[in-house]
Design an enzyme around this catalytic site. Sequence first.
Site, mmCIF file in Angstrom:
data_model
loop_
_atom_site.group_PDB
_atom_site.id
_atom_site.type_symbol
_atom_site.label_atom_id
_atom_site.label_comp_id
_atom_site.label_asym_id
_atom_site.label_seq_id
_atom_site.Cartn_x
_atom_site.Cartn_y
_atom_site.Cartn_z
ATOM 1 C CD GLN A 1 -2.946 -1.124 2.287
ATOM 2 O OE1 GLN A 1 -2.684 -1.686 3.330
ATOM 3 N NE2 GLN A 1 -4.085 -0.461 2.109
ATOM 4 N NE ARG B 1 -0.163 -4.661 11.685
ATOM 5 C CZ ARG B 1 -1.264 -4.926 10.994
ATOM 6 N NH1 ARG B 1 -2.327 -4.163 11.122
ATOM 7 N NH2 ARG B 1 -1.324 -5.974 10.206
ATOM 8 C CG HIS C 1 -0.852 -6.125 5.365
ATOM 9 N ND1 HIS C 1 -1.019 -5.472 6.573
ATOM 10 C CD2 HIS C 1 -1.973 -5.861 4.640
ATOM 11 C CE1 HIS C 1 -2.191 -4.835 6.570
ATOM 12 N NE2 HIS C 1 -2.786 -5.048 5.405
ATOM 13 C CG ASN D 1 -3.430 -7.628 8.092
ATOM 14 O OD1 ASN D 1 -3.737 -7.170 9.185
ATOM 15 N ND2 ASN D 1 -4.049 -7.269 6.968
ATOM 16 C CD GLU D 2 -7.836 -7.150 7.842
ATOM 17 O OE1 GLU D 2 -8.152 -7.228 6.647
ATOM 18 O OE2 GLU D 2 -8.118 -6.177 8.554
ATOM 19 C CG ASN E 1 -6.544 -5.459 11.802
ATOM 20 O OD1 ASN E 1 -5.789 -5.188 12.736
ATOM 21 N ND2 ASN E 1 -6.104 -5.753 10.584
ATOM 22 C CE1 TYR F 1 -9.905 -1.998 9.546
ATOM 23 C CE2 TYR F 1 -10.035 0.386 9.392
ATOM 24 C CZ TYR F 1 -9.302 -0.775 9.317
ATOM 25 O OH TYR F 1 -7.972 -0.702 9.028
ATOM 26 C CD GLU G 1 -5.283 -2.926 9.517
ATOM 27 O OE1 GLU G 1 -6.371 -2.698 8.963
ATOM 28 O OE2 GLU G 1 -4.418 -3.664 9.024
ATOM 29 C CD GLU H 1 -8.587 0.561 1.772
ATOM 30 O OE1 GLU H 1 -7.495 0.713 2.338
ATOM 31 O OE2 GLU H 1 -9.419 -0.280 2.132
HETATM 32 C C1 GBH Z 1 -7.841 -3.753 6.529
HETATM 33 O O1 GBH Z 1 -8.832 -4.559 5.969
HETATM 34 C C2 GBH Z 1 -6.498 -3.999 5.903
HETATM 35 O O2 GBH Z 1 -5.664 -4.746 6.766
HETATM 36 C C3 GBH Z 1 -5.801 -2.753 5.444
HETATM 37 O O3 GBH Z 1 -4.736 -3.099 4.616
HETATM 38 C C4 GBH Z 1 -6.809 -1.862 4.774
HETATM 39 O O4 GBH Z 1 -6.214 -0.789 4.122
HETATM 40 C C5 GBH Z 1 -7.751 -1.388 5.839
HETATM 41 O O5 GBH Z 1 -8.293 -2.443 6.560
HETATM 42 C C6 GBH Z 1 -8.893 -0.527 5.307
HETATM 43 O O6 GBH Z 1 -9.720 -1.261 4.464
HETATM 44 O O7 GBH Z 1 -16.641 -7.860 0.712
HETATM 45 O O8 GBH Z 1 -15.152 -7.451 -1.109
HETATM 46 O O9 GBH Z 1 -16.574 -5.667 -0.293
HETATM 47 C C7 GBH Z 1 -10.145 -4.162 6.317
HETATM 48 C C8 GBH Z 1 -11.147 -5.258 6.362
HETATM 49 C C9 GBH Z 1 -12.731 -6.576 5.252
HETATM 50 C C10 GBH Z 1 -12.512 -4.303 4.592
HETATM 51 C C11 GBH Z 1 -13.524 -6.849 3.976
HETATM 52 C C12 GBH Z 1 -13.290 -4.581 3.320
HETATM 53 C C13 GBH Z 1 -15.158 -5.856 2.435
HETATM 54 C C14 GBH Z 1 -14.552 -6.390 1.168
HETATM 55 N N1 GBH Z 1 -11.830 -5.465 5.105
HETATM 56 N N2 GBH Z 1 -14.218 -5.660 3.547
HETATM 57 S S1 GBH Z 1 -15.813 -6.901 0.032
#
Ligand code: GBH
Length: 608
Positions: free
Chosen positions: A73, A130, A175, A219-220, A362, A364, A429, A480
């Site tokens: 990124q 991080r 990542h 990561n994730e 993480n 949001y 995050e 992103e």
């Molecule tokens: C994180 O993912 C990442 O670790 C980071 O790199 C990223 O920039 C940040 O968050 C912001 O997005 O179903 O195809 O529409 C976030 C978690 C989970 C967000 C899945 C987007 C929907 C994808 N993500 N979500 S989709």
Amino acid sequence: MDSFEWLHGFKVGFGLHHVNFEDSTRPRTPKYSAHFYHRVIKDNGFPTPEDEKILYGNFAKDFIWSTATASYQIEGGWRADGKGLSIWDKFAHTPLRVFNNDNGDVACDSYNKIDEDVSMLRQLKVTHYRFSVSWPRVLPDGTTNFVNEVGLSYYSHLVDALLKANIQPHITLYHWDLPQALQDIGGWENETIVFKFRDYANLIFSRLGHKVKFWITINEPYNIANVGHGYGAAAPGISFRPGTLPYIVGHNLLKAHAETWHLYNDKYRSKQGGIISITINSDWSEPRNPYKQEDVDAARRVVQFYIGWFAHPVFNGDYSDMMKTIIQKRSLEAGLPKSRLPEFTAEEVKRIKGTYDYFGFNHYTTVLAFPVDYGNLQHYDADRGAGTIADRTWLDSGSSWLKVSPFGFRRILNFIKEEYRNPPIIITENGISERGSVDLNDFHRSYYYEKYINQVLKAYILDGVDIRGYTAWSLMDNLEWATGFSERFGLFHVNHTDPKRPRVAKTSAAYYATIITCNGFPDPATGPHDCLNQEVEGTSVPSTSLPSFNMVNFLGITLSSGEAEKGLYTLFALLIVSSLGVICSLFCFLKTKKYSKEIATIQSVLNS
Ligand code: GBH
């Protein structure tokens, strides 16, 4: 209650209570709205719920305050100094995969900007940073047959610069930028990746581990498995075997994580003395209608299929009974010979269970869940058997999936405490995006951080959740993923059309520095507090209090809300003669600014 609605008969119900007209006893059932109205009456209006009131207090003395980025990124330098290609290089260079055909070829050019990046970190006053290592930058073909020393030296220079600034590096080994050479032999689907990943980790521990004390393996995993190999919206972009591939990939991710944790535990821990874990992401989920058992059950499934998919094997051992039972049942009903969810052997369950030093988390947003029956369809969403929506009163962000819903943060932190026996948690995050024209006065981000971090404080102080650290996503605007540079999560703005990629602080950078310096939220009653006066080069914030949200920025002029109101009425008078589309966007603007009075006025004018 629902009643005889004139020409529409019993088809249209205006009731707070549903009446079953097929039943001669005419039973009444309260709808959600009845409960809602009851509450309004009881409260005699809309008092601020306890949930949303600010809690004054501090985090622990040695609390980790961090911010995060990821290699693909921010780094750029996609072909620099012998770097191999990653699956994200390939994905982003495939037309139509990434919005606007953006890519990470240059990104924030962090590969050439260690000093600038560290200078931003110093200004934020973070204790930790991080970032992730690009596997193909260090091992161009993914294997340890050839180590690209120049690529590796970027990370040792970065680590040195951080330590010199008294900032602890927190390294993510993976990542999402897998070496393309490994994808060519099956990537995460091929079980041999487990040991290739461990070998790569071994190299990084041996080269950087004497200076780095905080590690994240992967990561994730949810995103890699389901978004990358189920929906296909992230690299490698595979979507044609959604019923099986995400689960196979998830299985190998868990094994790769566990082997790497064991490697560190057996070979490096005693010498290097660091901690290592996995970072798991999850939304929180509430029932769409909390009075409906089906919705309550759907919300539980959403959480157990999201955080539980990976946390259950690592923290409790094996996949949850819920996932095992549902996927097996649906697989057999579809005529398959066995479950689409792979099984761990008893030894594997043991080997994976407990491979954590902390819970990397993480988070949001929150969703509202309701049951959806996908019939015979075989994929993750169908297995989960739930749909999700957002509450329309939650504030928007620049990302469609991200709505401001701070209360869910405290709830999922409590879920982690209860479900996984109170592990130490590092939030790795949390953050919010914007899109559209650049406005460095990003009060929505300060608002988000205030509300979300305050919920973390409540979980810590009031609920006894063992929270050790917090990481803001992200240090700066960056690529992103599939939405390119259009969604911006940064505390610092980066102009991606300027070859110099200049970094400029947004107002929220100073606000985050304030929370960090105060180590929480000091009580004004015991003030004045010097820690509240943080500044970051190029930004100024109200110095004595949290950012004030009564000021509105319009065409570069800062207006009081009264002035803004007048301006908005004038603007509205002009807009009324223009297209409906423009009026709609005004609505969105007003909605995010919470001008319900203005919205009501406009609505009444439109209606007349
Ligand atoms: C994180 O993912 C990442 O670790 C980071 O790199 C990223 O920039 C940040 O968050 C912001 O997005 O179903 O195809 O529409 C976030 C978690 C989970 C967000 C899945 C987007 C929907 C994808 N993500 N979500 S989709």
